[in-house]
Design a protein around this motif. Sequence first.
Motif, PDB file in Angstrom:
ATOM      1  N   VAL A  93      -5.771 -10.770   8.015  1.00 18.67           N
ATOM      2  CA  VAL A  93      -5.918 -10.615   6.561  1.00 18.67           C
ATOM      3  C   VAL A  93      -7.260  -9.973   6.231  1.00 18.67           C
ATOM      4  N   VAL A  94      -8.327 -10.443   6.861  1.00 21.69           N
ATOM      5  CA  VAL A  94      -9.657  -9.875   6.602  1.00 21.69           C
ATOM      6  C   VAL A  94      -9.662  -8.383   6.943  1.00 21.69           C
ATOM      7  N   ALA A  95      -9.124  -8.028   8.095  1.00 17.77           N
ATOM      8  CA  ALA A  95      -9.096  -6.623   8.511  1.00 17.77           C
ATOM      9  C   ALA A  95      -8.272  -5.774   7.533  1.00 17.77           C
ATOM     10  N   LEU A  96      -7.120  -6.294   7.112  1.00 21.32           N
ATOM     11  CA  LEU A  96      -6.268  -5.539   6.189  1.00 21.32           C
ATOM     12  C   LEU A  96      -6.915  -5.371   4.819  1.00 21.32           C
ATOM     13  N   VAL A  97      -7.576  -6.407   4.334  1.00 22.68           N
ATOM     14  CA  VAL A  97      -8.237  -6.313   3.028  1.00 22.68           C
ATOM     15  C   VAL A  97      -9.374  -5.287   3.080  1.00 22.68           C
ATOM     16  N   ILE A  98     -10.154  -5.327   4.146  1.00 24.03           N
ATOM     17  CA  ILE A  98     -11.253  -4.364   4.272  1.00 24.03           C
ATOM     18  C   ILE A  98     -10.708  -2.944   4.444  1.00 24.03           C
ATOM     19  N   ALA A 104      -8.771   2.652  -0.433  1.00 25.98           N
ATOM     20  CA  ALA A 104      -8.823   2.812  -1.890  1.00 25.98           C
ATOM     21  C   ALA A 104      -9.997   3.691  -2.299  1.00 25.98           C
ATOM     22  N   ALA A 105     -11.112   3.516  -1.605  1.00 21.06           N
ATOM     23  CA  ALA A 105     -12.300   4.319  -1.907  1.00 21.06           C
ATOM     24  C   ALA A 105     -12.100   5.790  -1.540  1.00 21.06           C
ATOM     25  N   ARG A 106     -11.115   6.093  -0.722  1.00 22.37           N
ATOM     26  CA  ARG A 106     -10.849   7.468  -0.296  1.00 22.37           C
ATOM     27  C   ARG A 106      -9.796   8.167  -1.148  1.00 22.37           C
ATOM     28  N   ARG A 111      -6.835  14.119  -0.984  1.00 23.11           N
ATOM     29  CA  ARG A 111      -6.540  13.258   0.174  1.00 23.11           C
ATOM     30  C   ARG A 111      -5.314  12.396  -0.129  1.00 23.11           C
ATOM     31  N   PRO A 112      -4.131  12.976  -0.167  1.00 17.55           N
ATOM     32  CA  PRO A 112      -2.930  12.195  -0.502  1.00 17.55           C
ATOM     33  C   PRO A 112      -2.626  11.105   0.519  1.00 17.55           C
ATOM     34  N   LEU A 117      -1.686   5.352   2.621  1.00 14.58           N
ATOM     35  CA  LEU A 117      -2.245   4.343   3.519  1.00 14.58           C
ATOM     36  C   LEU A 117      -2.572   3.070   2.759  1.00 14.58           C
ATOM     37  N   HIS A 118      -3.156   3.213   1.559  1.00 13.31           N
ATOM     38  CA  HIS A 118      -3.508   2.062   0.733  1.00 13.31           C
ATOM     39  C   HIS A 118      -2.262   1.233   0.394  1.00 13.31           C
ATOM     40  N   LEU A 119      -1.200   1.885  -0.013  1.00 15.31           N
ATOM     41  CA  LEU A 119       0.038   1.187  -0.352  1.00 15.31           C
ATOM     42  C   LEU A 119       0.654   0.529   0.876  1.00 15.31           C
TER      43      LEU A 119
END
Length: 145
Positions: A93-98, A104-106, A111-112, A117-119
């Motif tokens: 969970v920690v790895a996925l959240v980070i 999200a910042a990208r 950069r589609p 990737l975020h979704l």
Amino acid sequence: MDLPSFLWLWRIAAWSMGLTLSAYFVLAGLGGWLRYARTHKTARPGWVRWAHIATGIAMVVLVVLLLSVGVIGTLGEYGTLGHSVHLPAGLTVVALVIASAWSAARIHPTRPWARSLHLWLNGVLFLALSAVSLSGWSVVQKYLP
């Protein structure tokens, strides 16, 4: 260490997990609103994006807090880590959240891949949060009389 001295720590963990799950669903709702506005080319209030970002930051902080509480509490109670599947589920969970925060910042029109990737990460995060919630419940049972 004595369990009653750690009761305040477990309360922090319980509240943090509840708030993390709430943040996840708020983020899903706000993200859905952003996606709808983008795909239907409709206006959205400016606060929606900022609420999404602020809630995401809060979720990162909560997950890091949960990791800290879990490590401190487990080391304090047992002296070692890795007593259940809860540790790898939590680390996932920690790895996925980070990773989700990073992707999200990208996000940018040039950069589609970042939005996709975020979704995708957030979909996998739902499964990981389910696993960590279930394994956490079994951990809690060890501490209840």
